[in-house]
Design an enzyme around this catalytic site. Sequence first.
Site, PDB file in Angstrom:
ATOM      1  N   THR A 107       3.813  -5.688   5.541  1.00  0.00           N
ATOM      2  CA  THR A 107       3.014  -6.602   6.367  1.00  0.00           C
ATOM      3  C   THR A 107       1.522  -6.465   6.121  1.00  0.00           C
ATOM      4  O   THR A 107       0.744  -7.340   6.485  1.00  0.00           O
ATOM      5  CB  THR A 107       3.278  -6.352   7.866  1.00  0.00           C
ATOM      6  N   ASP A 202      -6.051   7.590  -3.790  1.00  0.00           N
ATOM      7  CA  ASP A 202      -5.362   8.256  -4.885  1.00  0.00           C
ATOM      8  C   ASP A 202      -6.349   8.781  -5.921  1.00  0.00           C
ATOM      9  O   ASP A 202      -6.199   9.896  -6.440  1.00  0.00           O
ATOM     10  CB  ASP A 202      -4.359   7.327  -5.544  1.00  0.00           C
TER      11      ASP A 202
END
Length: 208
Positions: A107, A202
């Site tokens: 979503t 990351d």
Amino acid sequence: MGKLIHLRHPLLEHKLTHVRDKQTDTKTFRENVSELSALMAYEITRDLSTRPQTIETPLKTMTGQVLDKAVVLVPILRAGLGMVEGIHRLIPTAKIGHIGLYRDEETLEPHSYYVKFPPDVSTATVLLLDPMLATGGSVVAAIDALKQKGATDIRFVGIVGCPEGVARLQKHHPDVDIYLAALDERLNAHGYIEPGLGDCGDRLFGTK
């Protein structure tokens, strides 16, 4: 309507190029994000109010100026952590709050898992930190949480944003100024900014 301030400076452009480059290693990426944040903070805090304070120099008494109210840094976990050190070096008296949000991969909506602010956040100048203003959902949710605690002077500090994220933030929080080092082209179908710099979390922490 809160202002969109696109900060421009040769040093910002230089460091931004390094963080965009996919060949940049984790150490260099993290250092450049920190330095970018400090350079941005110097401009963002230009209008902070001050008050007079009498001091003694080695030679005589004089009146200097000190910050009139507290500054609170609030990184959105986890990528926002990469912006804290550079700004905190510039404003070592700043207090640090944290807000943890994760984005549902389907979503793209944010969910909160941790919120901790200093008790004086309601009277402080708050710098909300997140390197990427993508969908804008996490930033809107973070500002919601800050306002629930009484914060009124909130400034969003991001490195790269896109028109979709800016529009969402301005729609939900028109009183919050937005500071970016770059405003990129668009948001892609996966919720990433293009050309962007990839997944900042990351790349900061070497987890991919």
